[in-house]
Design an enzyme around this catalytic site. Structure first.
Site, PDB file in Angstrom:
ATOM      1  N   GLU A  16       0.820  -1.214   0.000  1.00  0.00           N
ATOM      2  CA  GLU A  16       0.000   0.000   0.000  1.00  0.00           C
ATOM      3  C   GLU A  16       0.855   1.266   0.000  1.00  0.00           C
ATOM      4  OE1 GLU A  16      -0.358  -2.604   1.979  1.00  0.00           O
ATOM      5  OE2 GLU A  16      -2.462  -3.136   2.265  1.00  0.00           O
ATOM      6  N   GLU A 496      18.602  -9.968 -24.073  1.00  0.00           N
ATOM      7  CA  GLU A 496      17.922 -10.413 -22.838  1.00  0.00           C
ATOM      8  C   GLU A 496      16.428 -10.057 -22.786  1.00  0.00           C
ATOM      9  OE1 GLU A 496      20.172  -9.529 -19.220  1.00  0.00           O
ATOM     10  OE2 GLU A 496      22.074  -9.649 -20.303  1.00  0.00           O
ATOM     11  N   HIS A 653      31.104  -9.535 -15.478  1.00  0.00           N
ATOM     12  CA  HIS A 653      30.750  -8.115 -15.381  1.00  0.00           C
ATOM     13  C   HIS A 653      30.448  -7.785 -13.926  1.00  0.00           C
ATOM     14  CE1 HIS A 653      28.731  -4.295 -15.738  1.00  0.00           C
ATOM     15  NE2 HIS A 653      27.657  -4.815 -15.165  1.00  0.00           N
ATOM     16  N   HIS A 706      23.113   4.900 -16.217  1.00  0.00           N
ATOM     17  CA  HIS A 706      22.041   5.256 -15.277  1.00  0.00           C
ATOM     18  C   HIS A 706      21.398   6.581 -15.627  1.00  0.00           C
ATOM     19  CE1 HIS A 706      24.652   2.392 -13.223  1.00  0.00           C
ATOM     20  NE2 HIS A 706      23.529   1.909 -12.767  1.00  0.00           N
TER      21      HIS A 706
END
Ligand code: GLN
Ligand code: ZN
Length: 772
Positions: A16, A496, A653, A706
């Site tokens: 919630e 992927e 990696h 990112h």
């Protein structure tokens, strides 16, 4: 004897809080409704714990984002860049709080978020406090008082929880040079005194101070700070009952210090370290109550009542019932909420479910343990049920597979060795693969668009047949291969698209794993994860990735990398068995991956990447334990990677940049190529390579995935030039920082074209040097 709880999950059993926060952030709900959701969750949690029979029910364990950030607001450690948000009329305290957590891009302001990092060795992330040399503290947010009063009005007299002053300072970071944050303790303490005074005025009985750093390595200064603050607190509040909590490890060399602190009660983690009980009982002063952390707050297994009762009995004999508390090992925020929500037997079978216990069930276990310790007849059926469930688990054919156990027990020196040493393999691979200097590649995933995710959802719901779903994934894979060819990338990936998550995808195909429908745990802010559960011996019934890798390779004349998740990462991001050492489970996974590697090789895949982004976060909290962990973790990786021919190239990696202190162990993994995140730290990592001659090939990430920002070729050339000063040209790869699945196609395409161009500039500069 009291029952004590350190903290309860605050996300709500149906997430919630996540939904309410995200609604508020997107402007689709007002502050009022968000605040109400918080109130509902707290009420539910308090009443549930009280009804279950918990004597010390925590308050201030609720948080809209993170408890460390709550505390920064409480003590007024609000970095200057947010002051404009406060001044901005119309902003509430919560808006300021979310600005600190998530950044603020509104009203012409663009303020970055505070840094986030992992909470000890958990998968929970906290917001790192920022400190200045002349840091001022003052009581700013009264959340702790408000929640205490709120609970009182509901008829539950709670125990407010505070992050202790020493741990709070140690969790933070100095934002300028020239001081040590622990020295701020003198200016921080008055705020604690202020808070405690106000709590005392409200007739608080117990206050909990979380000081997890007492189970870590401490400096002499840290230790002095502990003595100072708890001495002062006792001086100011002789009548207040103080509970000092430690968790995630043993007190060890901090035991005498801890036992000398003038607190009324001490909580210790007996799940991580049951053996510390004897030493603590031997040294505990007569006035001190001991809270026994017996029910695992970090994992999902049903408690072993017999084992817990024997610890309670030992403590009872020494201290007596008046001086004892029974508790979970740590806050339950690291456990999913409620096992009763798992009603779908196709997801979690009843056989396995009976071995599990989530937060709500753990509360009941604490209460039953107390009843059993006091010989209450009513609890005997619970003991019987617990014993029989655990007995079934010990011998269940679902868990135990002799062949798997024998394979791991029979590990020999050959299993974690490639045929030839790296130098010879490198020659063979160069011949076989015929790649240019500074080869370009990516980390594995390409954008997981909402469309791609919708196909999977539709397939799961039955709205798409397997053939239809496969056809869509095939098309997406083919387009991605074509894009990489056109862009001129040297080593391709399949993208992927068939994977939901890099651990779940493998867990779903390995024996010994199960999943939950609602087993959510907070990772950071509104983000929750649902870790797989490793319940039994792990093996690989069938190939897991060969179909997609072979398909992708069939589309291109260039090499396409096989893409696997490594054993340490799979272990690290799952709930793991507690009936055998982590290293044994890790080796089982390692052999399953090894089998997959062999099948990929058989299918003609010549370059295989085994991702280990989580290898560093598995490091134990105490430095003295690092070696042992690194030894088995590195070995597990090597087992997974060593079954191939010398001219098959193994990549790995890693992300998160602080690898400098374990660089030797990373080299010992002996991957032929490592791609590693380091563009955000501007190649700080390369310092490590200057000191330590990394022997194998390496691709230090040249741009940050990112951020949606497209880096220019020139920037990447600069980074690569820098890398070349410490890494020989023949060892250097060119690649982004991490997988591209969170990015959009548009920026991804542009960035990769620039990256390939950067590699070309480097190649040309080498050719020039040769012809000169
Ligand atoms: N191969 C994975 C990907 O590209 C690696 C993800 C990760 O490092 N976390 O998505
Ligand atoms: Zn990564």
């Amino acid at each position: 004897m009291l029952t004590n709880n350190l903290g309860y999950p605050r996300i709500g059993s149906k997430r919630e809080l996540k939904k309410a926060c995200e609604q508020y952030w997107s402007g689709n709900a007002d502050l009022q409704s968000l605040v109400q959701t918080g109130r509902d969750i707290r009420k539910h949690n308090w009443e549930l714990q009280k009804a279950a029979g918990i004597d010390l029910v925590p308050s201030n364990d609720f948080s809209f984002y993170d408890q460390v950030l709550d505390h920064s607001l409480t003590v007024g450690a609000i970095p200057k860049r947010y002051h404009e948000v406060i001044l901005n009329k119309g902003n509430s305290e919560l808006d300021l709080y979310f600005a600190m957590a998530r950044g603020y891009q509104k009203d012409g302001l663009d303020i970055t978020a505070m840094e986030m990092t992992k909470w000890f060795d958990t998968n929970y992330h906290y917001i790192v406090p920022e400190f200045l040399k002349d840091q001022q503290f003052k009581l700013f947010s009264t959340k702790i008082l408000d929640e205490y009063n709120e609970s009182k009005r509901l008829g539950v007299k709670t125990k407010p929880v505070l992050i202790g002053p020493v741990s709070y300072l140690l969790l933070g970071k100095e934002k300028e040079a020239g001081f040590d944050r622990i020295d701020l303790v003198k200016s921080l303490l008055p705020v604690y005194i202020d808070i405690l005074k106000k709590l005392e005025e409200q007739h608080v009985e117990w206050v909990q101070f979380d000081e997890p750093f007492l189970a870590m390595d401490l400096t002499a200064k840290d230790k002095a700070a502990f003595k100072y603050v708890y001495g002062e607190i006792k001086k100011h509040f002789p009548g207040l009952k103080t509970l000092l909590t430690t968790y995630f490890g043993a007190l060890q060399d901090n035991k005498d210090l801890t036992l000398s602190l003038p607190v009324n009660a001490l909580h210790i983690d007996l799940v991580r370290s049951p053996e510390q009980l004897a030493a603590i009982l031997a040294g505990i002063p007569a006035h001190m109550t001991l809270s026994l952390g017996l029910v695992d707050g970090r994992n999902i297994w049903k408690n072993d009542f017999d084992a817990a009762l024997s610890l309670i009995k030992t403590a009872l004999d020494k201290l007596g019932a008046d001086k004892l508390m029974v508790a979970p090992s740590c806050s339950l925020i690291h456990s999913p909420c409620d096992l009763d929500m798992e009603t779908n037997e196709a997801v979690l079978s009843v056989d396995i479910k009976q071995w599990l216990s989530f937060a709500r069930q753990k509360i009941d276990e604490v209460v039953v343990l107390k009843q059993l310790a006091l010989n209450e007849e009513t609890a005997v059926p619970d003991l019987k049920a617990n014993q029989s469930a655990n007995a079934l688990r010990r011998t269940s054919a679902l868990i135990h597979n002799e062949a798997v156990k024998q394979r791991v027990a029979a590990i020999s020196v050959k299993d974690d060795q490639r045929g030839k040493p790296f130098a010879s393999r490198q020659e063979l691979q160069h011949e076989a693969l015929n790649l240019p200097l500074f080869p370009t590649t990516t980390i594995g995933s390409f954008p997981q668009t909402p469309e791609v995710r919708s196909w999977r959802a539709k397939y799961k719901k039955g709205d798409l047949s397997l053939a239809e779903y496969d056809a869509l994934i095939e098309k997406e894979t083919e387009e991605t291969i074509r894009f990489q060819e056109d862009a001129g990338i040297d080593v391709l990936v399949h993208g992927e698209f068939e994977r939901n998550d890099m651990v779940e995808y493998f867990g779903e195909q390995l024996a010994g794993f199960t999943f939950t429908k609602n087993g959510w745990v907070q990772s950071y802010g509104s983000r929750c994860v649902k870790p797989p559960v490793i319940y039994g011996d792990v093996y690989r019934p069938e190939p897991m990735t060969v179909k997609w890798s072979a398909y992708a390779q069939s589309l291109s004349k260039k090499w396409v990398k096989g893409m696997l998740t490594g054993p340490v990462t799979i272990l690290q991001w799952s709930f793991v068995r507690n009936d055998q050492p982590r290293s044994v489970t890790c080796n089982q996974i390692a052999f399953a991956i090894r089998d997959e590697v062999a099948d990929l090789e058989k299918a003609g895949i010549r370059i295989i990447q085994i991702d280990e982004p989580a290898i560093r976060e598995g490091l134990p909290l105490r430095k003295a334990d690092w070696q042992e962990y690194l030894q088995w973790a590195v070995k597990a990786f090597r087992i997974s990677a060593s079954g191939v021919k010398d001219d098959t190239q193994i990549h790995t990696h890693m992300c998160y940049s602080e690898f400098n202190d374990i660089i030797g162990h990373i080299a010992a993994m002996d991957a032929d190529v490592i791609t590693i995140e380091c563009s955000r730290s501007q190649m700080e990592l390369l310092d490590a390579f200057a000191d330590f001659k990394y022997p194998n090939e390496i691709g230090p990430g040249v741009y940050d995935i990112h951020s949606p920002r497209v880096p220019a070729k020139e920037e990447m050339v600069l980074l690569l030039e820098k890398a070349r000063t410490v890494i020989p040209a023949a060892q250097l790869w060119v690649n982004p920082d991490c997988g591209l699945k969170t990015r959009h196609w548009e920026e991804t395409k542009k960035a990769l074209v620039e990256m390939v161009a950067a590699a070309k500039v480097l190649r040309e500069s080498v050719e020039e040097a040769v012809t000169l």
